[in-house]
Design a protein around this motif. Structure first.
Motif, PDB file in Angstrom:
ATOM      1  N   GLN A 222       0.804  -1.221   0.000  1.00 60.76           N
ATOM      2  CA  GLN A 222       0.000   0.000   0.000  1.00 60.76           C
ATOM      3  C   GLN A 222       0.841   1.276   0.000  1.00 60.76           C
ATOM      4  OE1 GLN A 222      -3.157  -0.015   2.872  1.00 60.76           O
ATOM      5  NE2 GLN A 222      -3.972  -1.970   2.176  1.00 60.76           N
ATOM      6  N   THR A 223       2.157   1.147   0.035  1.00 60.64           N
ATOM      7  CA  THR A 223       3.033   2.323  -0.076  1.00 60.64           C
ATOM      8  C   THR A 223       3.974   2.182  -1.273  1.00 60.64           C
ATOM      9  OG1 THR A 223       4.655   1.339   1.448  1.00 60.64           O
ATOM     10  CG2 THR A 223       2.972   2.781   2.408  1.00 60.64           C
ATOM     11  N   ARG A 224       3.597   1.354  -2.229  1.00 61.46           N
ATOM     12  CA  ARG A 224       4.502   1.088  -3.358  1.00 61.46           C
ATOM     13  C   ARG A 224       4.628   2.263  -4.318  1.00 61.46           C
ATOM     14  NH1 ARG A 224      -0.287  -1.391  -4.518  1.00 61.46           N
ATOM     15  NH2 ARG A 224      -1.171  -1.082  -6.614  1.00 61.46           N
ATOM     16  N   THR A 225       3.656   3.171  -4.322  1.00 60.71           N
ATOM     17  CA  THR A 225       3.752   4.333  -5.192  1.00 60.71           C
ATOM     18  C   THR A 225       4.372   5.503  -4.430  1.00 60.71           C
ATOM     19  OG1 THR A 225       1.507   5.034  -4.593  1.00 60.71           O
ATOM     20  CG2 THR A 225       1.754   3.639  -6.543  1.00 60.71           C
ATOM     21  N   GLY A 226       4.898   6.434  -5.185  1.00 57.57           N
ATOM     22  CA  GLY A 226       5.548   7.589  -4.564  1.00 57.57           C
ATOM     23  C   GLY A 226       7.038   7.552  -4.797  1.00 57.57           C
ATOM     24  N   GLY A 227       7.671   8.688  -4.656  1.00 58.49           N
ATOM     25  CA  GLY A 227       9.095   8.766  -4.906  1.00 58.49           C
ATOM     26  C   GLY A 227       9.923   8.304  -3.733  1.00 58.49           C
ATOM     27  N   GLY A 228      11.218   8.198  -4.005  1.00 53.64           N
ATOM     28  CA  GLY A 228      12.148   7.883  -2.928  1.00 53.64           C
ATOM     29  C   GLY A 228      12.309   6.398  -2.671  1.00 53.64           C
ATOM     30  N   ASP A 229      12.779   6.116  -1.501  1.00 55.31           N
ATOM     31  CA  ASP A 229      13.165   4.785  -1.054  1.00 55.31           C
ATOM     32  C   ASP A 229      11.933   4.006  -0.573  1.00 55.31           C
ATOM     33  OD1 ASP A 229      14.207   2.637   0.326  1.00 55.31           O
ATOM     34  OD2 ASP A 229      15.636   3.800   1.482  1.00 55.31           O
ATOM     35  N   ALA A 230      11.710   2.833  -1.161  1.00 56.50           N
ATOM     36  CA  ALA A 230      10.543   2.028  -0.783  1.00 56.50           C
ATOM     37  C   ALA A 230      10.600   1.620   0.688  1.00 56.50           C
ATOM     38  CB  ALA A 230      10.462   0.784  -1.666  1.00 56.50           C
ATOM     39  N   ASP A 231      11.789   1.277   1.188  1.00 56.89           N
ATOM     40  CA  ASP A 231      11.918   0.926   2.604  1.00 56.89           C
ATOM     41  C   ASP A 231      11.595   2.119   3.495  1.00 56.89           C
ATOM     42  OD1 ASP A 231      12.646  -1.747   2.255  1.00 56.89           O
ATOM     43  OD2 ASP A 231      14.745  -1.230   1.959  1.00 56.89           O
ATOM     44  N   GLN A 232      12.002   3.324   3.053  1.00 55.16           N
ATOM     45  CA  GLN A 232      11.709   4.513   3.844  1.00 55.16           C
ATOM     46  C   GLN A 232      10.215   4.814   3.841  1.00 55.16           C
ATOM     47  OE1 GLN A 232      13.865   5.794   5.726  1.00 55.16           O
ATOM     48  NE2 GLN A 232      12.946   7.707   6.442  1.00 55.16           N
ATOM     49  N   ARG A 233       9.547   4.580   2.724  1.00 57.58           N
ATOM     50  CA  ARG A 233       8.091   4.802   2.680  1.00 57.58           C
ATOM     51  C   ARG A 233       7.389   3.874   3.665  1.00 57.58           C
ATOM     52  NH1 ARG A 233       8.970   4.783  -2.977  1.00 57.58           N
ATOM     53  NH2 ARG A 233       7.883   2.801  -3.213  1.00 57.58           N
ATOM     54  N   ALA A 234       7.845   2.628   3.725  1.00 57.76           N
ATOM     55  CA  ALA A 234       7.240   1.676   4.669  1.00 57.76           C
ATOM     56  C   ALA A 234       7.518   2.100   6.108  1.00 57.76           C
ATOM     57  CB  ALA A 234       7.784   0.270   4.413  1.00 57.76           C
ATOM     58  N   PHE A 235       8.751   2.517   6.390  1.00 57.87           N
ATOM     59  CA  PHE A 235       9.116   2.952   7.745  1.00 57.87           C
ATOM     60  C   PHE A 235       8.294   4.175   8.155  1.00 57.87           C
ATOM     61  CE2 PHE A 235      11.941   5.194  10.760  1.00 57.87           C
ATOM     62  CZ  PHE A 235      12.173   4.181  11.676  1.00 57.87           C
ATOM     63  N   ALA A 236       8.137   5.140   7.235  1.00 58.36           N
ATOM     64  CA  ALA A 236       7.374   6.352   7.548  1.00 58.36           C
ATOM     65  C   ALA A 236       5.898   6.038   7.777  1.00 58.36           C
ATOM     66  CB  ALA A 236       7.532   7.357   6.413  1.00 58.36           C
ATOM     67  N   ALA A 237       5.334   5.124   6.976  1.00 58.17           N
ATOM     68  CA  ALA A 237       3.925   4.769   7.129  1.00 58.17           C
ATOM     69  C   ALA A 237       3.668   4.110   8.485  1.00 58.17           C
ATOM     70  CB  ALA A 237       3.489   3.841   5.999  1.00 58.17           C
ATOM     71  N   ILE A 238       4.570   3.235   8.902  1.00 58.74           N
ATOM     72  CA  ILE A 238       4.412   2.597  10.212  1.00 58.74           C
ATOM     73  C   ILE A 238       4.522   3.641  11.325  1.00 58.74           C
ATOM     74  CG2 ILE A 238       5.468   0.979  11.841  1.00 58.74           C
ATOM     75  CD1 ILE A 238       6.200  -0.779   9.459  1.00 58.74           C
ATOM     76  N   GLY A 239       5.455   4.586  11.180  1.00 64.45           N
ATOM     77  CA  GLY A 239       5.596   5.632  12.178  1.00 64.45           C
ATOM     78  C   GLY A 239       4.345   6.480  12.309  1.00 64.45           C
ATOM     79  N   THR A 240       3.699   6.783  11.190  1.00 66.57           N
ATOM     80  CA  THR A 240       2.451   7.556  11.230  1.00 66.57           C
ATOM     81  C   THR A 240       1.350   6.777  11.931  1.00 66.57           C
ATOM     82  OG1 THR A 240       3.046   8.721   9.190  1.00 66.57           O
ATOM     83  CG2 THR A 240       0.722   8.734   9.825  1.00 66.57           C
ATOM     84  N   LEU A 241       1.265   5.488  11.671  1.00 72.23           N
ATOM     85  CA  LEU A 241       0.259   4.668  12.353  1.00 72.23           C
ATOM     86  C   LEU A 241       0.499   4.655  13.868  1.00 72.23           C
ATOM     87  CD1 LEU A 241       0.030   1.620   9.912  1.00 72.23           C
ATOM     88  CD2 LEU A 241      -1.724   3.360  10.301  1.00 72.23           C
ATOM     89  N   LEU A 242       1.751   4.597  14.277  1.00 72.73           N
ATOM     90  CA  LEU A 242       2.069   4.586  15.708  1.00 72.73           C
ATOM     91  C   LEU A 242       1.706   5.911  16.371  1.00 72.73           C
ATOM     92  CD1 LEU A 242       5.562   2.845  15.537  1.00 72.73           C
ATOM     93  CD2 LEU A 242       3.446   1.827  16.400  1.00 72.73           C
ATOM     94  N   ALA A 243       1.923   7.024  15.655  1.00 72.07           N
ATOM     95  CA  ALA A 243       1.722   8.336  16.253  1.00 72.07           C
ATOM     96  C   ALA A 243       0.302   8.855  16.121  1.00 72.07           C
ATOM     97  CB  ALA A 243       2.694   9.346  15.628  1.00 72.07           C
TER      98      ALA A 243
END
Length: 341
Positions: A222-243
């Motif tokens: 669900q975060t496969r689209t968008g620019g930049g690093d795919a691992d970073q997109r996954a890390f950022a998405a998890i961080g948003t869910l936590l916060a």
């Protein structure tokens, strides 16, 4: 009659030892010899932390030096091996921090928001904005942020931030349609997109997988689209869910375990959230920015996030804090705008 040397026996033994060849030093295997050489170069090689070298020195340097002195040998350190995987030591530490956070989350009380109610999240936030004409980022003061999210997604939520007008978080967005050219615009609504990792509702988050591997696959999908690093997109998405959400204990624990499986996640020994609370952090760097999740040292509770420049850029010098949060409270309330308690 035999002459007897009047000198003390200790003196004779010492002189005799000097005449004899030194005993051979024990053989080291290739791997152990490389570790000994690296440990002895701790004081002249840059790049390693003091703690890393201390661990290596205690394990290898002391017996190596003793054997080398006994043999009269001189050990010369080998040059750094470019194939070393330096992040591996830190990655293990990050995994430990996240595992403790997962255990703490699994023992935490479950959310009690029922359908028709709202999830209330209160935090302190600060973000950096860029001027329209370019230049360095301008960091806003830390201020309070309150959000009320519909538990089942059926009711309009509310966002309230100091210094800004309240924003309604409507489940349906108002739009205007034209039936034909020259026609009067007709008011209607646009149905919101289905809930997802990037646009979560409380009910959606409550139903996320509790298996870390399965959860990480879903986040990546669900975060496969968008620019930049795919691992970073996954890390950022998890961080948003936590916060920004209030997940059940099993889901929160799985989020931490999923994050531990993302490559490049390391430990930051000391970091502070937007409230100034100090703790240990895990972080990931991409595009010159390091995103950190700060945890309480004693309870392993999630405190907040921060993003810091690790290298100078147009946004500012290294060390510039681009964003920071501190989660203060999560609760269930009956209506938008209501405070818990």
């Amino acid at each position: 009659m035999n002459d007897i040397d009047p000198r003390p026996q200790d003196t004779l033994r010492a002189e005799l030892t000097e005449l004899l060849p030194p005993p051979p030093a024990p053989e080291f295997g290739p791997e152990r010899e490389r570790e000994v050489r690296r440990a002895l170069m701790a004081s002249v090689r840059p790049g390693r932390t003091a703690a890393w070298w201390t661990r290596r020195a205690v394990r290898f340097a002391v017996p190596a030096v003793v054997c080398g002195v006994a043999a009269g040998a001189v050990l010369v350190a080998a040059p750094p091996d470019p194939r070393e995987q330096r992040p591996a030591v830190r990655a293990e530490g990050a995994s430990s921090v996240l595992s403790r956070a997962a255990l703490a989350a699994a023992a935490a009380p479950a959310p009690d928001a029922r359908p028709g109610e709202f999830v209330y999240v209160e935090s302190l936030v600060s973000r950096a904005g860029r001027p329209a004409d370019g230049g360095a980022a301008v960091v806003e003061p830390v201020h309070r942020r309150q959000v009320w999210l519909s538990a089942d997604g059926s009711r309009a939520g509310l966002l309230r931030e100091e210094g800004a007008a309240d924003t309604e978080l409507a489940p349906r967005l108002p739009v205007y349609e034209l039936d034909h050219r020259g026609a009067t615009p007709r008011a209607t609504t646009m149905e919101p997109a289905a809930p997802s990792v990037t646009e979560p509702s409380h009910a959606y988050v409550a139903g996320l997988p509790t298996d870390p591997e399965e959860l990480l696959r879903l986040v990546r999908e669900q975060t496969r689209t968008g620019g930049g690093d795919a691992d970073q997109r996954a890390f950022a998405a998890i961080g948003t869910l936590l916060a920004e959400t209030w997940a059940p204990p099993g889901v929160t624990a799985a989020l931490y375990e999923a994050a531990a499986r993302i490559p490049g996640v390391v430990v930051v020994p000391s970091a502070r959230d937007a409230a100034g609370r100090e703790g240990v952090a895990v972080a990931r760097t991409s595009g010159g920015e390091r995103t950190q999740w700060v945890f309480d040292r004693s309870t392993s509770a999630f405190l907040g996030e921060r993003t810091v420049l690790v290298a100078a850029s147009d946004a500012g010098p290294a060390g510039t804090v681009l964003s920071q949060t501190a989660v203060l409270a999560k609760a269930a309330v009956a209506r938008a705008g209501q405070l818990p308690g």
